[in-house]
Write an enzyme that holds these catalytic residues in place. Structure first.
Site, PDB file in Angstrom:
ATOM      1  N   HIS A  20       6.869  13.466  33.612  1.00 33.39           N
ATOM      2  CA  HIS A  20       6.050  14.362  34.424  1.00 33.39           C
ATOM      3  C   HIS A  20       5.198  15.263  33.523  1.00 33.39           C
ATOM      4  O   HIS A  20       5.720  15.890  32.602  1.00 33.39           O
ATOM      5  CB  HIS A  20       6.941  15.194  35.344  1.00 33.39           C
ATOM      6  CG  HIS A  20       6.188  16.003  36.325  1.00 33.39           C
ATOM      7  ND1 HIS A  20       6.574  17.266  36.666  1.00 33.39           N
ATOM      8  CD2 HIS A  20       5.060  15.753  37.045  1.00 33.39           C
ATOM      9  CE1 HIS A  20       5.730  17.761  37.556  1.00 33.39           C
ATOM     10  NE2 HIS A  20       4.801  16.853  37.788  1.00 33.39           N
ATOM     11  N   ASP A  28     -14.232   5.594  26.420  1.00 31.35           N
ATOM     12  CA  ASP A  28     -15.262   4.622  26.098  1.00 31.35           C
ATOM     13  C   ASP A  28     -15.126   4.203  24.636  1.00 31.35           C
ATOM     14  O   ASP A  28     -14.253   4.681  23.913  1.00 31.35           O
ATOM     15  CB  ASP A  28     -16.653   5.180  26.420  1.00 31.35           C
ATOM     16  CG  ASP A  28     -17.003   6.455  25.659  1.00 31.35           C
ATOM     17  OD1 ASP A  28     -16.465   6.678  24.549  1.00 31.35           O
ATOM     18  OD2 ASP A  28     -17.819   7.228  26.171  1.00 31.35           O
ATOM     19  N   HIS A 106     -17.464  18.489  27.191  1.00 28.22           N
ATOM     20  CA  HIS A 106     -17.096  17.322  26.380  1.00 28.22           C
ATOM     21  C   HIS A 106     -16.380  17.759  25.091  1.00 28.22           C
ATOM     22  O   HIS A 106     -15.432  17.095  24.655  1.00 28.22           O
ATOM     23  CB  HIS A 106     -18.345  16.497  26.056  1.00 28.22           C
ATOM     24  CG  HIS A 106     -18.040  15.214  25.353  1.00 28.22           C
ATOM     25  ND1 HIS A 106     -17.238  14.236  25.907  1.00 28.22           N
ATOM     26  CD2 HIS A 106     -18.424  14.752  24.139  1.00 28.22           C
ATOM     27  CE1 HIS A 106     -17.145  13.217  25.060  1.00 28.22           C
ATOM     28  NE2 HIS A 106     -17.860  13.510  23.975  1.00 28.22           N
ATOM     29  N   TYR A 128     -19.998   9.306  28.243  1.00 35.81           N
ATOM     30  CA  TYR A 128     -18.973  10.201  28.798  1.00 35.81           C
ATOM     31  C   TYR A 128     -17.978   9.492  29.713  1.00 35.81           C
ATOM     32  O   TYR A 128     -17.352  10.128  30.565  1.00 35.81           O
ATOM     33  CB  TYR A 128     -19.608  11.400  29.505  1.00 35.81           C
ATOM     34  CG  TYR A 128     -20.515  12.188  28.603  1.00 35.81           C
ATOM     35  CD1 TYR A 128     -19.997  13.043  27.649  1.00 35.81           C
ATOM     36  CD2 TYR A 128     -21.901  12.060  28.693  1.00 35.81           C
ATOM     37  CE1 TYR A 128     -20.825  13.749  26.790  1.00 35.81           C
ATOM     38  CE2 TYR A 128     -22.741  12.772  27.844  1.00 35.81           C
ATOM     39  CZ  TYR A 128     -22.191  13.614  26.899  1.00 35.81           C
ATOM     40  OH  TYR A 128     -23.018  14.319  26.050  1.00 35.81           O
ATOM     41  N   ALA A 129     -17.806   8.197  29.547  1.00 30.99           N
ATOM     42  CA  ALA A 129     -16.837   7.436  30.344  1.00 30.99           C
ATOM     43  C   ALA A 129     -15.443   7.653  29.758  1.00 30.99           C
ATOM     44  O   ALA A 129     -14.892   6.793  29.067  1.00 30.99           O
ATOM     45  CB  ALA A 129     -17.207   5.965  30.365  1.00 30.99           C
ATOM     46  N   ASN A 130     -14.899   8.821  30.031  1.00 33.47           N
ATOM     47  CA  ASN A 130     -13.603   9.225  29.493  1.00 33.47           C
ATOM     48  C   ASN A 130     -12.841  10.004  30.554  1.00 33.47           C
ATOM     49  O   ASN A 130     -13.439  10.762  31.313  1.00 33.47           O
ATOM     50  CB  ASN A 130     -13.794  10.139  28.269  1.00 33.47           C
ATOM     51  CG  ASN A 130     -14.708   9.545  27.233  1.00 33.47           C
ATOM     52  OD1 ASN A 130     -14.428   8.515  26.652  1.00 33.47           O
ATOM     53  ND2 ASN A 130     -15.833  10.212  26.996  1.00 33.47           N
TER      54      ASN A 130
END
Length: 139
Positions: A20, A28, A106, A128-130
Site C-alpha cells: 500500500h 516515455d 515536470h 511528457y508521457a509519464n
C-alpha cells in the site's frame, strides 16, 4: 506459464510485491531514470511498446489509488492526456474505487521518480508521457 495478461517476469514480480502506497513510474523513452532506482526497460523502438498499452497492463494487474502526472502533459500532449484520463475513469468503474489524480511540474515529477520502487521505460516518444502510480489495496 502465467495465464494473466502480464508475461514479463520483472513486471510480474514488481506488481506482486507492491505494498500500500508504494509507487512505480511508467515513462516515455526519454525520461531520465535515477541510477539508484530499478529500471525495467521495455523499449524496443520508437512507440513499441506504447505508453498506453503499458499503462493498461499495469492497471489490469495492480490496484492503483493515486496517480501523479506532470502538468505539462495536458498542455503539450492533450490527446494522450485525455486518453490517459479515460483509462483511469474506466479503471475506477472496473474496481469500484476512485483514483486520486495529482499534477506537479515536470521537474518535480523527475525528482519524485527517485522514490519509485521501479521505473518502467516504454518506447513512447510523445512528450511528457509519464505517470507515477501509487498502489492501493484490494480490500
Amino acid at each position: 506459464m502465467k495465464k494473466s495478461a502480464l508475461l514479463n517476469s520483472e513486471l510480474s514480480y514488481l506488481t506482486a510485491t507492491l505494498g500500500h502506497t508504494d509507487e512505480i513510474t511508467i515513462c516515455d523513452a526519454g525520461l531520465p531514470i535515477p541510477e539508484e532506482t530499478l529500471r525495467i526497460d521495455l523499449a524496443l523502438t520508437h512507440g513499441i511498446p506504447s505508453f498506453l498499452d503499458t499503462v493498461r497492463v499495469i492497471l489490469s494487474e495492480s490496484q492503483i489509488e493515486g496517480v501523479v502526472m506532470a502538468s505539462e502533459l495536458a498542455q503539450v500532449s492533450p490527446e494522450l492526456h485525455a486518453a490517459l484520463l479515460q483509462e483511469f475513469k474506466d479503471e475506477e468503474i472496473r474496481c469500484g474505487k476512485s483514483i486520486e489524480i495529482t499534477y506537479v511540474s515536470h521537474e518535480e515529477f523527475k525528482v519524485r521518480t527517485q522514490d519509485s520502487r521501479a521505473v518502467i521505460r516504454t518506447g513512447e516518444c510523445t512528450p511528457y508521457a509519464n505517470v507515477i502510480f501509487q498502489a492501493g489495496v484490494v480490500f
